[in-house]
Design an enzyme around this catalytic site. Sequence first.
Site, PDB file in Angstrom:
ATOM      1  N   ALA A 182      34.085  41.540  39.382  1.00 23.79           N
ATOM      2  CA  ALA A 182      33.323  42.123  37.956  1.00 23.79           C
ATOM      3  C   ALA A 182      34.342  42.836  37.002  1.00 23.79           C
ATOM      4  CB  ALA A 182      32.263  43.075  38.232  1.00 23.79           C
ATOM      5  N   ALA A 183      35.416  43.421  37.333  1.00 25.50           N
ATOM      6  CA  ALA A 183      35.997  44.088  36.431  1.00 25.50           C
ATOM      7  C   ALA A 183      36.796  42.947  35.192  1.00 25.50           C
ATOM      8  CB  ALA A 183      37.353  44.862  36.946  1.00 25.50           C
ATOM      9  N   ASP A 275      37.207  43.435  49.015  1.00 23.13           N
ATOM     10  CA  ASP A 275      37.795  42.018  48.869  1.00 23.13           C
ATOM     11  C   ASP A 275      36.572  40.838  48.665  1.00 23.13           C
ATOM     12  OD1 ASP A 275      38.860  39.569  49.067  1.00 23.13           O
ATOM     13  OD2 ASP A 275      39.995  40.072  50.687  1.00 23.13           O
ATOM     14  N   CYS A 357      38.420  30.706  33.905  1.00 23.96           N
ATOM     15  CA  CYS A 357      38.966  30.355  32.762  1.00 23.96           C
ATOM     16  C   CYS A 357      40.125  29.524  32.784  1.00 23.96           C
ATOM     17  CB  CYS A 357      39.464  31.665  31.888  1.00 23.96           C
ATOM     18  SG  CYS A 357      40.256  32.847  32.902  1.00 23.96           S
TER      19      CYS A 357
END
Length: 890
Positions: A182-183, A275, A357
């Site tokens: 999420a970060a 993890d 990405c």
Amino acid sequence: MGRGGFRNRNRGGGMRRDRKDRDANAPHRPYTRYPDVVKSNEKLEQYYNALLELPEEERTAFWDALKRELPNSFRFCGSKGHALAVKRLLQTRYIPEITKIAQHDGQPVSPPEPVPWYPDNLAWWMTTPKNVIRKFPPFASFQKFLVSETSVGNISRQEVVSMIPPLLMDLKPGMTALDLCAAPGSKAAQLVEMIHRGEEARLHKVMQSFTGEDLREAKDDPEEEEAARLEADPSDDGRATGLMIANDMDYKRSHMLIHQLKRLSSPNLIVTNHDATLFPQLRIPNPSDPTKNNYLKFDRILADVPCSGDGTLRKNVNMWKDWSPGNALGLHTTQVRILVRALQLLKVGGRVVYSTCSMNPVENESVVAAAIERCCGHDKVEIVDCSDRLPLLKRKPGMKKWKIMDKSGRLWNTWQEVEEYTKTTEDGVAPGRLVETMFPPTQGDCVDLPLERCMRVYSHLQDTGGFFITVLHKKAEFKAKPEAAAKQPVHTNGVKRPREEGAAEDQESKRPKTQGGDVKGEPEVVAAGTGSAVPSNEQETIQVEETKADAPAKEATAEASVEEGQTEEVKPEAPAVDEAMPDADATPSTSTAQTPAASTPTTQPVPKRRPDGPFEEPFKYLSPDNEVIKDVTSFYGISPRFPTDRYMVRNAMGEPAKAIYYTSALVRDLLVLNEGRGAKFIHGGVKMFVKQDAPSAEVCRWRIQSEGMPILHGYVGSDRVVTLTDKETLRKLLVEMFPKISGDLWRGLGEIGERVRDIGMGCCVLRVEPDGSDPDFAERMALPLWKSFQSLNLMLPKEDRAAMLLRIFNDTTPLVNITQVNGAKKEREQQQGKSEKVEDGMAEVEEAAVKAEDEAVEDGKPIKDEDTAVKTGDGEPVKAEDAGAPAAAE
């Protein structure tokens, strides 16, 4: 993305002074200008030209777009009604002024524009160069607005392609969601907003049923009207019952994640530190049979996995020189593991969104195909066709066939070509890192997968970054197949030894790995966060984490020990994290201290604190019969309809000391039932009350925190509520800190003057109820207000006050500290012999208190007694509580 708004905790410029002092003693160094990065890479261009096979004209547009800078983009966030209100200010106040700028250096100046495919025009972007923004006042005013609203969480600076995955999750109120990587939190913030969609309107419907309050209804928006219906999330009096878990394996990045998400003030949020390939099963209540364990399955999961990030070439220019085909090859296996784990944690009928990405099929289509194969084929997991979603978003279909480039730059079409090549080599080893699952499937259940349903976004299509998104639907439970080892021979002491095929995944997972991939020792691999690449020469080290640090043995191998979709009988558990510690109080059960290794006949190693961060304080829930809870309930007249069994503190003693938090019922159950089971929770809940020095025993020593006010204010009794409808009265409270109300000074507060004169001292609720006649002053709010003997104070930090002044009043007036002004005046009068001792003492007390308060209110800084103690005319110290001035204890 989404990193704006970090407050400067170092007030007074201390850091700058340190730097200045250090630089003053350092030898003078001439300014060095580093050469611009050459935006060219032979292997990169060779690979994607061969892979994409674009027509000549489109190929030129593809590379030209990658060499241009990205547009600046941002998103209006928070509740939809609030986001639309802030957006309206952009459209009515700033855009008209910017459009008056004709051109700059012969080029037209474009104002910010809405992203065409984002719903409700809540995402915007602009291509205006920085030198233009600095030169023209309308742009400068807009930039100030942007920074101000970002600092208080109303705007998220976020790249537009990263906004796509949450929009495809179809997340509805009442659902449970997990963001595995999420970060820094921009996508997770979108998901939190979806969990709470319609909650405000639902709460007002419930309130209206027992208070008679005017009912506000969502209008002209079918989706909002549907979300506002009580049937959308009916089980908790309109309060959101859904769950959002945001996870990141890096401890430091997980705290960046907390900062991003805390501004949304969600009691339905948990932040974890695991993890992603080994995210543990979390126990939840089993009402039908308490003797059996029940485990949480999620409705929606986002797997925005670590990737090589070549879709970020426009943002990370060093990627041009650092790109290597080995970057993607080293991440493929871990990406498959993360996606398989996501599918295991998903409910039947649920949805996983997988995204990167990267433009490389090794990290995209091949990962999707390999994960579906391991999850027993398309009969269990199917690719969802999202071609009808976001119709204005330009995209390309996923690939059915693709090529792979190995580390040397050689291109391969099929795994059969690799196998034929290995037969001709002396050692019989395939080119480095190539494995069968990287290639298009040629056998088994996944040969005809509709990979064209995947979504590819290229920079030249709509002036964005590169991105890949796939939506997967779980049709039935499955038992994941073991992770097959690579089919190439390996050397042991100079002797060839074939690897065993079909090695169990739980055996494979016992090796140390990074979330960026099982690629230890490969310096060329770029393992970049959550789908955002960082150049290898600047990348922060990704921590290596042993399986034993994630959970006790039983929980760490959950996928092998628990059949998917079934419950497990209660058996003796492995020792909890804190049970092996010499001092359980020193290391709480939910700490991040490393779990001991499996027991051996010889010795037990002494557990050590995790090297990448301190242990976390435990989450301890308070009984409704706790004296503090009974006190705050009585003082504020809180309705019995508000639950009192969800208050929580964070200390090993389990007693209120500095702050009291509030969570949803499901968050409470998760934190309680998984305590001591290896689950690494590092944040949960909303800070509801903060310890506060009070002038007497009759005044509650716990004030309502601003982030908890939207949750609680509707349940506060009328005796502690002040209602404001006048715009200018609000402006006075925002600009003036500690306006006086003693004597006849209360009349200066207009409509609320008489009310605040008569209300008892302590914290109360200021309800702002506009009449709707002014479009800039139309949003209802609830704010914490503190009343002391002589003055009031709106308990908001300076950033929030300034942002509200700018948003509502278009006012940049500096804040006025009334006690400082009065203190200076009193000092002059004292010098003239016209002041009275007691009045002087009171003024000094409030002046000292407000200085400390200004530093501490909503900012997490402690106020010591000596900070708020001053000398009276008798030479004796007087504390703030003796004068009725607030001083936060936290």
